[in-house]
Enzyme design. Sequence first.
Site, PDB file in Angstrom:
ATOM      1  N   GLU A  45       0.874  -1.156   0.000  1.00  0.00           N
ATOM      2  CA  GLU A  45       0.000   0.000   0.000  1.00  0.00           C
ATOM      3  C   GLU A  45       0.921   1.219   0.000  1.00  0.00           C
ATOM      4  O   GLU A  45       1.771   1.334   0.890  1.00  0.00           O
ATOM      5  CB  GLU A  45      -0.852  -0.020   1.271  1.00  0.00           C
ATOM      6  CG  GLU A  45      -1.965   0.967   1.238  1.00  0.00           C
ATOM      7  CD  GLU A  45      -2.802   0.924   2.514  1.00  0.00           C
ATOM      8  OE1 GLU A  45      -2.715  -0.066   3.262  1.00  0.00           O
ATOM      9  OE2 GLU A  45      -3.525   1.898   2.736  1.00  0.00           O
ATOM     10  N   ARG A 270       4.375 -12.548  10.264  1.00  0.00           N
ATOM     11  CA  ARG A 270       5.120 -11.368   9.839  1.00  0.00           C
ATOM     12  C   ARG A 270       6.451 -11.309  10.568  1.00  0.00           C
ATOM     13  O   ARG A 270       6.610 -11.881  11.646  1.00  0.00           O
ATOM     14  CB  ARG A 270       4.317 -10.092  10.071  1.00  0.00           C
ATOM     15  CG  ARG A 270       3.975  -9.800  11.506  1.00  0.00           C
ATOM     16  CD  ARG A 270       3.399  -8.391  11.675  1.00  0.00           C
ATOM     17  NE  ARG A 270       2.370  -8.070  10.704  1.00  0.00           N
ATOM     18  CZ  ARG A 270       2.392  -6.973   9.937  1.00  0.00           C
ATOM     19  NH1 ARG A 270       3.380  -6.115  10.021  1.00  0.00           N
ATOM     20  NH2 ARG A 270       1.419  -6.729   9.100  1.00  0.00           N
ATOM     21  N   LYS A 280       4.043   1.039   9.932  1.00  0.00           N
ATOM     22  CA  LYS A 280       4.243   2.230   9.102  1.00  0.00           C
ATOM     23  C   LYS A 280       3.691   3.472   9.786  1.00  0.00           C
ATOM     24  O   LYS A 280       4.247   4.555   9.641  1.00  0.00           O
ATOM     25  CB  LYS A 280       3.566   2.032   7.740  1.00  0.00           C
ATOM     26  CG  LYS A 280       4.413   1.199   6.791  1.00  0.00           C
ATOM     27  CD  LYS A 280       3.885   1.282   5.373  1.00  0.00           C
ATOM     28  CE  LYS A 280       2.784   0.265   5.170  1.00  0.00           C
ATOM     29  NZ  LYS A 280       2.406   0.122   3.750  1.00  0.00           N
TER      30      LYS A 280
HETATM   31  P1  ATP Z   1       1.544  -1.714   8.301  1.00  0.00           P
HETATM   32  O1  ATP Z   1       0.696  -2.687   9.047  1.00  0.00           O
HETATM   33  O2  ATP Z   1       2.751  -1.270   9.030  1.00  0.00           O
HETATM   34  O3  ATP Z   1       0.774  -0.556   7.727  1.00  0.00           O
HETATM   35  P2  ATP Z   1       1.157  -3.261   5.999  1.00  0.00           P
HETATM   36  O4  ATP Z   1       1.254  -4.708   6.227  1.00  0.00           O
HETATM   37  O5  ATP Z   1      -0.226  -2.728   5.985  1.00  0.00           O
HETATM   38  O6  ATP Z   1       2.072  -2.519   7.047  1.00  0.00           O
HETATM   39  P3  ATP Z   1       1.420  -3.217   3.181  1.00  0.00           P
HETATM   40  O7  ATP Z   1       1.965  -2.181   2.290  1.00  0.00           O
HETATM   41  O8  ATP Z   1      -0.024  -3.522   3.099  1.00  0.00           O
HETATM   42  O9  ATP Z   1       1.855  -2.825   4.656  1.00  0.00           O
HETATM   43  O10 ATP Z   1       2.254  -4.545   3.012  1.00  0.00           O
HETATM   44  C1  ATP Z   1       2.548  -5.121   1.784  1.00  0.00           C
HETATM   45  C2  ATP Z   1       2.848  -6.577   1.977  1.00  0.00           C
HETATM   46  O11 ATP Z   1       3.944  -6.727   2.876  1.00  0.00           O
HETATM   47  C3  ATP Z   1       1.676  -7.316   2.577  1.00  0.00           C
HETATM   48  O12 ATP Z   1       1.489  -8.502   1.834  1.00  0.00           O
HETATM   49  C4  ATP Z   1       2.088  -7.592   3.974  1.00  0.00           C
HETATM   50  O13 ATP Z   1       1.551  -8.793   4.413  1.00  0.00           O
HETATM   51  C5  ATP Z   1       3.611  -7.648   3.882  1.00  0.00           C
HETATM   52  N1  ATP Z   1       4.230  -7.243   5.140  1.00  0.00           N
HETATM   53  C6  ATP Z   1       4.071  -6.080   5.792  1.00  0.00           C
HETATM   54  N2  ATP Z   1       4.752  -6.065   6.947  1.00  0.00           N
HETATM   55  C7  ATP Z   1       5.387  -7.270   7.020  1.00  0.00           C
HETATM   56  C8  ATP Z   1       6.260  -7.876   7.972  1.00  0.00           C
HETATM   57  N3  ATP Z   1       6.613  -7.253   9.100  1.00  0.00           N
HETATM   58  N4  ATP Z   1       6.716  -9.112   7.698  1.00  0.00           N
HETATM   59  C9  ATP Z   1       6.369  -9.744   6.573  1.00  0.00           C
HETATM   60  N5  ATP Z   1       5.555  -9.233   5.645  1.00  0.00           N
HETATM   61  C10 ATP Z   1       5.062  -8.009   5.856  1.00  0.00           C
HETATM   62 MG    MG Z   2      -1.599  -3.711   4.620  1.00  0.00          MG
END
Ligand code: ATP
Ligand code: MG
Length: 569
Positions: A45, A270, A280
């Site tokens: 995102e 994760r 984020k």
């Molecule tokens: P946040 O929760 O901090 O906003 P997010 O997971 O919403 O992060 P995205 O941009 O939606 O951020 O993530 C893109 C991809 O990266 C998703 O498929 C998510 O599952 C994966 N991802 C995000 N954080 C992690 C992590 N700590 N470990 C492994 N994969 C991750």
């Molecule tokens: Mg997300």
Amino acid sequence: MTNGNFPDKGKKEEERSLNFIEQIITEDIKSGKNEGRVHTRFPPEPNGYLHIGHAKSICLNYGLANKFKGLYNLRFDDTNPLTEEVEYVDSIMEDVRWLGFDWEDRLYYASDYFEQLCQWAEKLIMKGKAYVCELSSEEIAAHKGSPTRPGKDSPFRNRPVDENLDQFRRMRKGEFKEGEKVLRAKIDMSSPNMHMRDPIVYRIIHAHHHRTGDKWCIYPTYDYAHGQSDSIEEITHSICTLEFEVHRPLYDWFIRELEIFPSRQIEFARLNLSYTIMSKRKLLQLVREGHVSGWTDPRMPTISGLRRRGYTPESIRFFADRIGVAKRDNVIDVALLEHSVREDLNKIATRVMAVLHPVKLVITNYPEDKSEEVDAVVNPEMPELGRRKVPFSREILIEKDDFMEDPPKKFFRLAPGREVRLKYAYIIKCEEVVKNDAGEITEIRCTYDPLTRSGLPDANRKVKSTIHWVSAPHANEVEVRLFDRLFLKEDPDEAEEGKDFKSNLNPDSLKVTKGHVSSGIENASPLDKFQFERLGYFCVDEDSTPGRLIFNRTVTLRDAWARMGKNQL
Ligand code: ATP
Ligand code: MG
């Protein structure tokens, strides 16, 4: 994707037992599902910079596609116009490329699917599976019930199809205000799974979108857009993190009702790192409130921060591979990440000598007008890089820490009457210490043994310790940024009552000092990597200008935290 994008792990990789995701995919291929096709994606995102957790996900998705000779997409999940920015889109592409992955022509945006998603919403309405609800968000929340208490039906739940369709189309036309109406899936208000209690599918947001401009004023929710985007791209294996496990029944419901391509969702744990924040939202807070200099601050766990700090793509890919994939949440020791970069830099970093906390040392029996060049190695791991010349003279700088006037038993470095070897050069003996009025040491006076340099008769004479040094008149002055962990607590979120993660920030996470570096860095440019012998790995910062080099400390040579529970230097 070519194999060239991956470190050659040779046979070992083949022999490694399959992780649980690889097992699932192997079974799917065996059973002929999707004609044996494997297609994954990384769906960020664009509401922030990528961090090391995302790197794990990227390596996993692209690694799976590579392993099973499949394809992978990069897809921006850009369904929320309020938090997304072009700056983030650009940085994400740069970071994925830098990590070594090429999505070729498969770059997609969920916003390109808005029309299709809207048509599918109408399909749900026409099937009697979605309705326009006029409850306020507070009322919707109150109606939801709790996991142990069933929810209450919305009074709008049984609206006729025609009315729903008309209302939804008017929502799209912009006839209503934000929050006035939403489109909800009609599933089950008493489901034990809260996500199945008539979740919101579309909401009104009168905002400019970074790609679709002002075309839309209704936007799909993440839960509605995400799975359907996978279906549109015919993603075979939709890899996501564990918190989406409870959303899976909803995604499967959409697939069934819409009769679309059934992507298979597989959840993994994760990545959590000790001493590191990965949300984020919280990282954005650190940026906005000025606790760091920006998303690319070398203390940030962002990919761009790590890059600027001196991490290599190889070290991050190696780390992602080494930690594997887990089904249960866990916390990985950040020391493992540091170890990975140390290992890689050991292989590639040019060696130089630098003194960060200097004290002057005069070799009294070395001629005043003389200087010479001693012979040193560029990188002992890569003898093919040859040798380098290091200037030596009567006045040198050594590290304050390498001298003690009144040393304890276990201190073997320089002290009055003691001998040490100057790395690549001579053995010296401390004869005298000069102090100022405040009692601080201003100069150490030594004699040297002229026969102890490499190639001379006493070259092999043994002393207890070898220290590094820099010839004072030849030293290059640079700025050195000594980074340390950004948080003092293993779990930065564990804060005292009434405080938050920011109360655990390490006030000493950045110390700036002047460095005195011997020859070898004169032509260095940003991102060049060096080992300052005995001190650590350093990388030229992008803020450097010709004549004013700035070095970021990537990592110390050894894990100082493990040894003493606190950083040194
Ligand atoms: P946040 O929760 O901090 O906003 P997010 O997971 O919403 O992060 P995205 O941009 O939606 O951020 O993530 C893109 C991809 O990266 C998703 O498929 C998510 O599952 C994966 N991802 C995000 N954080 C992690 C992590 N700590 N470990 C492994 N994969 C991750
Ligand atoms: Mg997300």
